[in-house]
Design a protein around this motif. Sequence first.
Motif, PDB file in Angstrom:
ATOM      1  N   LYS A   4      -2.282  -7.911   5.338  1.00 41.67           N
ATOM      2  CA  LYS A   4      -3.699  -8.250   5.189  1.00 41.67           C
ATOM      3  C   LYS A   4      -3.829  -9.410   4.203  1.00 41.67           C
ATOM      4  O   LYS A   4      -3.190  -9.411   3.158  1.00 41.67           O
TER       5      LYS A   4
ATOM      6  N   GLU B 141       0.858  -1.187   0.000  1.00 37.30           N
ATOM      7  CA  GLU B 141       0.000   0.000   0.000  1.00 37.30           C
ATOM      8  C   GLU B 141       0.892   1.234   0.000  1.00 37.30           C
ATOM      9  O   GLU B 141       1.825   1.331   0.774  1.00 37.30           O
TER      10      GLU B 141
ATOM     11  N   ARG C 254       2.164   1.539   7.007  1.00 40.07           N
ATOM     12  CA  ARG C 254       1.860   2.622   7.953  1.00 40.07           C
ATOM     13  C   ARG C 254       1.001   2.166   9.126  1.00 40.07           C
ATOM     14  O   ARG C 254       0.713   2.955  10.025  1.00 40.07           O
ATOM     15  N   LYS C 255       0.579   0.910   9.108  1.00 40.45           N
ATOM     16  CA  LYS C 255      -0.242   0.419  10.220  1.00 40.45           C
ATOM     17  C   LYS C 255       0.595   0.325  11.494  1.00 40.45           C
ATOM     18  O   LYS C 255       1.693  -0.236  11.478  1.00 40.45           O
ATOM     19  N   ARG C 256       0.064   0.868  12.573  1.00 42.05           N
ATOM     20  CA  ARG C 256       0.804   0.811  13.837  1.00 42.05           C
ATOM     21  C   ARG C 256       0.591  -0.524  14.553  1.00 42.05           C
ATOM     22  O   ARG C 256       1.422  -0.950  15.337  1.00 42.05           O
ATOM     23  N   ILE C 257      -0.559  -1.146  14.318  1.00 42.15           N
ATOM     24  CA  ILE C 257      -0.800  -2.457  14.929  1.00 42.15           C
ATOM     25  C   ILE C 257      -0.122  -3.503  14.041  1.00 42.15           C
ATOM     26  O   ILE C 257      -0.507  -3.711  12.885  1.00 42.15           O
ATOM     27  N   ARG C 258       0.894  -4.112  14.610  1.00 42.90           N
ATOM     28  CA  ARG C 258       1.753  -5.024  13.847  1.00 42.90           C
ATOM     29  C   ARG C 258       0.986  -6.153  13.157  1.00 42.90           C
ATOM     30  O   ARG C 258       1.257  -6.507  12.018  1.00 42.90           O
ATOM     31  N   LYS C 259      -0.003  -6.695  13.853  1.00 41.02           N
ATOM     32  CA  LYS C 259      -0.762  -7.819  13.287  1.00 41.02           C
ATOM     33  C   LYS C 259      -1.690  -7.379  12.159  1.00 41.02           C
ATOM     34  O   LYS C 259      -2.299  -8.209  11.493  1.00 41.02           O
ATOM     35  N   ALA C 260      -1.823  -6.070  11.990  1.00 39.74           N
ATOM     36  CA  ALA C 260      -2.678  -5.563  10.911  1.00 39.74           C
ATOM     37  C   ALA C 260      -1.850  -5.112   9.709  1.00 39.74           C
ATOM     38  O   ALA C 260      -2.394  -4.674   8.704  1.00 39.74           O
TER      39      ALA C 260
ATOM     40  N   ARG D 177       0.749  -3.188   4.556  1.00 42.88           N
ATOM     41  CA  ARG D 177       0.381  -1.805   4.854  1.00 42.88           C
ATOM     42  C   ARG D 177       1.392  -1.229   5.848  1.00 42.88           C
ATOM     43  O   ARG D 177       1.207  -1.318   7.061  1.00 42.88           O
TER      44      ARG D 177
END
Lengths: 144, 203
Positions: free
Chosen positions: B121, B83, B112-118, B110
Motif C-alpha cells: 500500500k 502489518e 495477509r492480503k490475498r490480492i497481490r496488487k493490494a 500487508r
Amino acid sequence: VHSGQDELLCRFRSVIAAAADALIVRPPEKEGALPEVTIAPLRRLQEQAERYLRVAKSPRARFWLFLLSVFLQDVFYNLSGDVPYAAESHACQQRFFVELARDLREFSSTIADEDAVQPLNVWQRIVSSYCETVTRINDILAQE
Amino acid sequence: MPSTTLGQEKWHSPELVRAVARVCLKNSEYELVRGGHGRSFIDVDELYGDKRDLGAEKALDALVEKLTSICKKSPMRAVVFVERDSGPVGMIAARHRFAEHVDLPLLTLRPRKRIRKAVLKGGELKPGDSVVIITDVSTTGETIAEAARMILDLGGRVAAAISFVDRGSGAKETLGQMDIPLESVFSETELQAAEHASMQDNQ
C-alpha cells in the motif's frame, strides 16, 4: 424446530436468508448482465454470527457460526476497500457475491439439520468459488 | 552502558531507557507468532502519546536518525512497514515522524492480503528497487524475512532492516543469511536491565 435440529441455528437461518436476499440490490438490466450487488448485508451477517456465537452452546452451532464469521472477515479483508479497480476484476468480484447469495440461501435451508453433509457441500462450493475469484482477480490485475 | 547496535550515547541515557522500559515492557506470558514462548512483551504502540508523560516517545527519533543514516550510505527507493498478524500497528503509527525527515515513499506491506496488487500500500516497486524495512520488535527475524521474500517477489529487494527493539533471539543471524543487515535501537536485555534498576530504586 424438527427433531435433531439445533434451535439456535433454526433462528439463525432467517438471518442468513435475509442477508443473502439483501445482497442483490437490483436484478440485471438485461439478460446475461450482472445484478447490482451490495456487500453491506454481509457485514451485518458477520456481526450477527459473532453475537450468536457468544451464546451458542452446541458444537455444531459453534462450528457453523465460527466458520461463517471467519470466512466473512477474510472476504472483507481481501475483497473490500482498496482492491485496485479494473472493470473485469470488478465484474469477477460481483459474480462471486451473486454466487455467494445463492449458496448462502441454500446453506440457510440446511444449517440446522442434523446431517452436516449438505451444508458442508455448500461450503466446499463457497470456499472454492472464493479461491477461484481471488486467483482470477490476481491474473486480471497482473495484466493491467 | 549496555551495548547496542546503534551505539549512540544520547539515545541510551538511563532516563530514556528507563522511560522506554516503563512504557513498553509488559511482563506477561505469551506465545510468539513464529513459535516459542516469551515472558516480557514489548508493546511499542504504548509509546505513541506516552500517556504517563515519561518522555519515552522521543526515543522514536533514534529510529529516524538511524533511517537517515542508512539512506545516506546507500540510496533507497522506499521505506516499508510491515502489518503484523494482530493488525496494522507497530511502527506504522509512527510513519509521520519518518515522513518529516526522509523524502521517500512510505509503503505498508500487508502479507495477509490475498490480492497481490493490494499487498503493498502506498506505491509500487520497480525491478531492483532497494527498500529498508522498519519494524517494532525483532525476535527470530522470520517476519522480516517473510516480508523480504514478498518484496523480492514484487520486484524489489530489502537492503536493510531496522527494529526498535531486538530481542537477540536470532533475527540478525536469520537476516544475515539473506544479506540483510539488521540495526536496532534498543536490545531487550537493555530494557530489562533498566526495568530491574527502576524496581530496585523504588524498593
